[in-house]
Design an enzyme around this catalytic site. Structure first.
Site, PDB file in Angstrom:
ATOM      1  N   LYS A  68      38.534  36.308  43.756  1.00 37.11           N
ATOM      2  CA  LYS A  68      37.283  36.348  43.103  1.00 37.11           C
ATOM      3  C   LYS A  68      36.711  34.883  42.950  1.00 37.11           C
ATOM      4  O   LYS A  68      35.691  34.615  43.337  1.00 37.11           O
ATOM      5  CB  LYS A  68      37.208  37.099  41.711  1.00 37.11           C
ATOM      6  N   THR A  69      37.719  34.170  42.581  1.00 36.47           N
ATOM      7  CA  THR A  69      37.268  32.707  42.512  1.00 36.47           C
ATOM      8  C   THR A  69      36.972  31.859  44.163  1.00 36.47           C
ATOM      9  O   THR A  69      35.991  31.117  44.080  1.00 36.47           O
ATOM     10  CB  THR A  69      38.413  31.642  41.786  1.00 36.47           C
ATOM     11  N   ASP A 113      34.274  33.113  34.968  1.00 39.86           N
ATOM     12  CA  ASP A 113      35.312  34.034  34.858  1.00 39.86           C
ATOM     13  C   ASP A 113      35.625  34.660  33.668  1.00 39.86           C
ATOM     14  O   ASP A 113      35.323  33.941  32.770  1.00 39.86           O
ATOM     15  CB  ASP A 113      36.521  33.064  35.171  1.00 39.86           C
ATOM     16  N   THR A 162      38.329  41.168  35.270  1.00 41.65           N
ATOM     17  CA  THR A 162      39.177  42.216  35.698  1.00 41.65           C
ATOM     18  C   THR A 162      39.184  43.330  34.474  1.00 41.65           C
ATOM     19  O   THR A 162      40.119  44.172  34.822  1.00 41.65           O
ATOM     20  CB  THR A 162      40.645  41.159  35.256  1.00 41.65           C
ATOM     21  N   ARG A 221      47.342  35.712  45.733  1.00 37.18           N
ATOM     22  CA  ARG A 221      47.808  34.733  44.913  1.00 37.18           C
ATOM     23  C   ARG A 221      49.307  34.697  44.971  1.00 37.18           C
ATOM     24  O   ARG A 221      49.967  33.349  44.929  1.00 37.18           O
ATOM     25  CB  ARG A 221      47.241  34.812  43.453  1.00 37.18           C
TER      26      ARG A 221
END
Length: 341
Positions: A68-69, A113, A162, A221
């Site tokens: 997402k980032t 975020d 999330t 990640r």
């Protein structure tokens, strides 16, 4: 904090952030996986650029670590705007949000975020900023207080969450595009690992990339983190080459097994099976038995264990499945109250 800590810690944090940033793709065409979201987002961005407008506000939802980032950085790069990063927990007062909004330039991307954790008063200000590109600043106190409208240049909010179900409907409806990110398959993760190994200057074999991908829980990640740990092992213990034997040896050292389970995951499964006969067992009792907070067990270990079929959640608590006993190499008790019997 000591003076020496002040000198050392910022550099360490900067180097870690630099390593993460170096592995992120900068263009949408280089982003691996998420084909549906990638195609939809490409249409949104290309249409906005062709019209000479800023893109609609974008909401990205999905589990942590899926990109997402990274997508927010790609959006800023594609439209040529600056990226401003903040988070919901960091904005607890309208003044916090007003300070961020007032510093934006036309075409900037504001990435928030965990946007579902915004304070309610800040949400109200964000509604107005997203719709009308202005904020109302209160000057003075009491009966003499005056609201002064402050116009904002056109900008795009990219929200990441999330927990999409916790977003208030008025906030969710103000996003022109909503994309949900799914877990990656092993082939996609292997592609990511191979590309990032090149960026790191690591000599990685395809077998090693496949091994890392298969233990990464469908999350880029985690794949990137495991790649760096395998590189560490190969540099210190091996010959510098990231081959299959090096990957397996490194992942064994860092306690990541063939199914991607780490120390906490196995501790949870062993507690359910050994101490509680396969369950069901309550979350609080289970957390105490493994020496962790209930929130850690519920948010870190449990989602993957449930998704992969190692645990089931019942009204009476968590229970092991047949897969759990098989993975641990244990035989289930003959008389068991678990759901697989």
């Amino acid at each position: 904090m000591s003076e020496s800590s002040d000198l050392v810690m910022p550099d360490a944090a900067d180097s870690e952030r630099a390593a993460e940033a170096a592995l992120r793709p900068r263009h949408l065409e280089d982003f691996v996986g998420q084909p549906v979201v990638r195609e939809q987002l490409s249409l949104v961005l290309e249409a906005a650029i062709s019209r000479g407008n800023v893109p609609d506000h974008v909401l990205l939802s999905g589990p942590p670590g899926l990109g997402k980032t990274t997508l927010s950085m790609i959006i800023a790069n594609e439209v040529g705007g600056s990226l401003r990063l903040t988070s919901g927990p960091a904005i607890q007062k309208p003044g916090d949000l007003a300070a961020v909004l007032s510093s934006l330039q036309e075409g900037d991307i504001l990435f928030i975020d965990e946007i579902h954790r915004l304070a309610r008063t800040a949400e109200e200000m964000l509604y107005l900023a997203m719709e009308d590109f202005r904020v109302d600043v209160m000057v003075g106190k009491g009966p003499g207080a005056t609201s002064i409208p402050l116009p904002l240049p056109p900008f795009t909010v990219v929200g990441a969450t999330t927990r999409a179900g916790l977003l208030p409907a008025p906030l969710r409806d103000r996003f022109g595009f909503t994309g949900h990110l799914e877990y990656y398959d092993d082939d996609e993760l292997a592609t990511i690992v191979v590309r990032n190994a090149v960026k790191l200057g690591a000599d990685l074999t395809q077998d090693a990339a496949n091994e890392i991908a298969s233990r990464s829980r469908g999350t880029p990640r985690i794949a990137n983190r495991l790649l760096r740990r395998v590189q560490d092992w190969a540099q210190v213990k091996g010959n510098g080459k990231l081959d299959l034997s090096a990957a397996r040896a490194a992942l064994d050292v860092f306690e990541v097994d063939q199914r991607g389970l780490d120390r906490l995951d196995r501790a949870v499964l062993e507690a359910v099976c050994v101490r509680f006969g396969g369950g069901p067992v309550g979350l609080t009792t289970l957390a105490v038995s493994v020496g962790e907070e209930p929130e850690t067990v519920e948010s870190v270990a449990e989602p993957y264990l449930v998704r992969e079929g190692f645990l089931v959640r019942t009204p009476r608590g968590r229970a092991a499945t047949a897969l759990t006993w098989q993975h641990l190499g244990m035989a289930p008790p003959e008389q068991s109250d678990t759901l697989f019997t």
